[in-house]
Motif scaffolding. Sequence first.
Motif, mmCIF file in Angstrom:
data_model
loop_
_atom_site.group_PDB
_atom_site.id
_atom_site.type_symbol
_atom_site.label_atom_id
_atom_site.label_comp_id
_atom_site.label_asym_id
_atom_site.label_seq_id
_atom_site.Cartn_x
_atom_site.Cartn_y
_atom_site.Cartn_z
ATOM 1 N N LEU A 137 147.162 74.831 -2.979
ATOM 2 C CA LEU A 137 146.892 73.428 -2.646
ATOM 3 C C LEU A 137 145.923 72.804 -3.649
ATOM 4 O O LEU A 137 146.059 71.620 -3.985
ATOM 5 N N ASP A 138 144.978 73.582 -4.131
ATOM 6 C CA ASP A 138 144.023 73.057 -5.108
ATOM 7 C C ASP A 138 144.715 72.714 -6.428
ATOM 8 O O ASP A 138 144.324 71.755 -7.103
ATOM 9 N N ILE A 139 145.727 73.497 -6.800
ATOM 10 C CA ILE A 139 146.491 73.185 -8.015
ATOM 11 C C ILE A 139 147.363 71.953 -7.773
ATOM 12 O O ILE A 139 147.432 71.048 -8.609
ATOM 13 N N GLN A 140 148.032 71.901 -6.625
ATOM 14 C CA GLN A 140 148.898 70.765 -6.315
ATOM 15 C C GLN A 140 148.122 69.455 -6.228
ATOM 16 O O GLN A 140 148.625 68.406 -6.636
ATOM 17 N N SER A 141 146.907 69.510 -5.685
ATOM 18 C CA SER A 141 146.082 68.301 -5.563
ATOM 19 C C SER A 141 145.305 68.010 -6.841
ATOM 20 O O SER A 141 144.528 67.050 -6.894
ATOM 21 N N GLN A 142 145.495 68.847 -7.860
ATOM 22 C CA GLN A 142 144.888 68.702 -9.176
ATOM 23 C C GLN A 142 143.358 68.802 -9.144
ATOM 24 O O GLN A 142 142.674 68.229 -9.981
ATOM 25 N N LYS A 143 142.844 69.589 -8.176
ATOM 26 C CA LYS A 143 141.426 69.923 -8.193
ATOM 27 C C LYS A 143 141.147 70.943 -9.293
ATOM 28 O O LYS A 143 140.053 70.982 -9.848
ATOM 29 N N ILE A 144 142.147 71.796 -9.551
ATOM 30 C CA ILE A 144 142.051 72.744 -10.662
ATOM 31 C C ILE A 144 143.332 72.660 -11.485
ATOM 32 O O ILE A 144 144.383 72.259 -10.972
#
Length: 280
Positions: free
Chosen positions: A96-103
């Motif tokens: 989810l962090d990759i999908q939300s572009q947090k990382i």
Amino acid sequence: MKRWLSTSFAIAVACTGALPVLAHADPVWDRIKSSGHLVCGAIPNDPIGSWVDPKTGKWEGYEIELCRSIASDLSTTMGKKIEPEFHETGWNTVVLDIQSQKIDIWPGMSATPERKNALSMVGPIYTLAMCGMVRPNFQTKSTWADLNRSDVRIATVTGTSVETAFKKTAPEATQITLAGYSEITLAVQSGRADMMGADVLRCLNVAKSAPAAFGGIVYPKPIQSLGSSAGVLKSADQFTAWLQKWSDEKRKSGDIKKMFMSVFEKTGLDPSKVPPEIQF
């Protein structure tokens, strides 16, 4: 008049067709280049993979070294300094962090069907050789053919890629699946199992932390390895292509193995227990 309109329309169509097609934008590549930062996931207290050094306050681990190397080589490609930046994540939130572009990237996880549906899985970035921690006095089995017998009992953690790999590679062995490695350790110590099935990182860590519980490490031949991929945003086409080429070159040159050996020394693991034919 009609002839003039027809001619004008044809010219317009021809000119439109001659226009260059705009390339599909890559939000990850563009953001890295504009910001000068590659944002990598980092999981606290992930043994060997990533942790914060209490003395320096800096992130360490092989996942961290991979990100630093990627950022360094991106600097050359992009013609500007790219700094690695680490954002805390967890195994339950990293997708989810990759999908939300947090990382921007997590550089090491199994390419499961679920993850392939959610992300672009690039790799393998590195591979981990399969190994076994055998019980004391167990007659060492040096090949997969030796292990692939019903009288050999192999314990693995339920629902992991290691479990799947051992069941596929030694289907005739008696397979015991348990909830966690603590349960497997007890099974081996009690004589319920002959071997703990794992990967090279787990075997080295167990050999260091619980040397009396096992009789040693076995790397069955021919060496079999599990691939670990990098997860990135599905629309990151340019970054994905660059990262795949980078991965192929780094593994071929032996640079990935050098990173792992360096981290092993930092964590007190014994690199001499890794046979020279094992790559990463």
